[in-house]
Scaffold this motif. Structure first.
Motif, PDB file in Angstrom:
ATOM      1  N   UNK A  38       0.846  -1.191   0.000  1.00 25.98           N
ATOM      2  CA  UNK A  38       0.000   0.000   0.000  1.00 25.98           C
ATOM      3  C   UNK A  38       0.881   1.239   0.000  1.00 25.98           C
ATOM      4  N   UNK A  39       0.360   2.375  -0.497  1.00 27.75           N
ATOM      5  CA  UNK A  39       1.196   3.573  -0.623  1.00 27.75           C
ATOM      6  C   UNK A  39       1.734   4.122   0.709  1.00 27.75           C
ATOM      7  N   UNK A  40       0.856   4.520   1.609  1.00 26.25           N
ATOM      8  CA  UNK A  40       1.307   5.203   2.826  1.00 26.25           C
ATOM      9  C   UNK A  40       0.353   4.969   3.998  1.00 26.25           C
ATOM     10  N   UNK A  41       0.921   4.870   5.171  1.00 26.85           N
ATOM     11  CA  UNK A  41       0.129   4.772   6.402  1.00 26.85           C
ATOM     12  C   UNK A  41      -0.652   6.065   6.626  1.00 26.85           C
ATOM     13  N   UNK A  42      -1.711   5.955   7.371  1.00 26.88           N
ATOM     14  CA  UNK A  42      -2.529   7.083   7.811  1.00 26.88           C
ATOM     15  C   UNK A  42      -3.302   7.754   6.679  1.00 26.88           C
ATOM     16  N   UNK A  43      -3.430   7.113   5.533  1.00 31.08           N
ATOM     17  CA  UNK A  43      -4.209   7.680   4.441  1.00 31.08           C
ATOM     18  C   UNK A  43      -5.524   6.921   4.333  1.00 31.08           C
ATOM     19  N   UNK A  44      -6.523   7.556   3.775  1.00 36.24           N
ATOM     20  CA  UNK A  44      -7.883   7.044   3.805  1.00 36.24           C
ATOM     21  C   UNK A  44      -8.079   5.673   3.187  1.00 36.24           C
ATOM     22  N   UNK A  45      -7.715   5.508   1.925  1.00 39.57           N
ATOM     23  CA  UNK A  45      -7.944   4.226   1.254  1.00 39.57           C
ATOM     24  C   UNK A  45      -7.101   3.136   1.897  1.00 39.57           C
ATOM     25  N   UNK A  46      -5.844   3.435   2.188  1.00 37.66           N
ATOM     26  CA  UNK A  46      -4.950   2.441   2.796  1.00 37.66           C
ATOM     27  C   UNK A  46      -5.499   1.977   4.144  1.00 37.66           C
ATOM     28  N   UNK A  47      -5.914   2.918   4.963  1.00 38.48           N
ATOM     29  CA  UNK A  47      -6.477   2.577   6.265  1.00 38.48           C
ATOM     30  C   UNK A  47      -7.718   1.721   6.105  1.00 38.48           C
ATOM     31  N   UNK A  48      -8.583   2.093   5.175  1.00 34.32           N
ATOM     32  CA  UNK A  48      -9.809   1.325   4.945  1.00 34.32           C
ATOM     33  C   UNK A  48      -9.527  -0.103   4.507  1.00 34.32           C
ATOM     34  N   UNK A  49      -8.564  -0.277   3.604  1.00 30.29           N
ATOM     35  CA  UNK A  49      -8.224  -1.630   3.149  1.00 30.29           C
ATOM     36  C   UNK A  49      -7.682  -2.477   4.296  1.00 30.29           C
TER      37      UNK A  49
END
Length: 152
Positions: A38-49
């Protein structure tokens, strides 16, 4: 080129949020491994996944399969991220050399400096049985991962 289904998964060793080493080849003959870049921690889509994995962890992490996530964030960022979100699976730091494992799997985004959304299911013999690649801003459906695990 992105690693494709049917290919041998490149081996790697990275540190998790607890600064413990995780080596992919250590799971050969024991468990399949679902690798979620995943691209980066603390970002919306990444957190949701990753919350989808957290909320159905018994499917993704059990006697048959181990789940790991990988981003270019540091071990220290992953520690805070995992504590904040309650993640009980390894968050691996592909921090230095920057994005080296993402590059091995063909998911590193050179322009942005982080991994695209790549997912790989590696079987017990080290062969990739499922592979997908989405760009930044394109979320993934965790049901496809469940289906891939069920098909092992």
């Amino acid at each position: 080129m992105t690693v494709a289904a049917g290919e041998q998964a490149p081996d790697f060793t990275l540190r998790d949020q607890n600064n413990e080493e995780f080596t992919l080849s250590a799971y050969r003959g024991k468990q399949a491994v679902l690798i979620i870049f995943y691209p980066l921690a603390f970002t919306g889509i990444c957190t949701g996944e990753l919350c989808s994995v957290r909320d159905d962890l018994h499917t993704f992490q059990n006697d048959a399969v181990q789940v790991v996530s990988v981003s270019v964030d540091s071990v220290y960022s992953h520690k805070i991220f995992s504590e904040r979100e309650g993640y009980q699976f390894p968050l691996l730091a592909d921090f230095w050399p920057h994005g080296a494992v993402a590059q091995l799997y063909g998911v590193f985004n050179e322009d942005a400096g982080f991994a695209n959304r790549g997912t790989f299911l590696v079987d017990r013999t080290g062969v990739v049985r499922f592979a997908e690649l989405n760009g930044p801003g394109e979320g993934r459906d965790a049901q496809t991962w469940r289906d891939a695990i069920a098909a092992l």
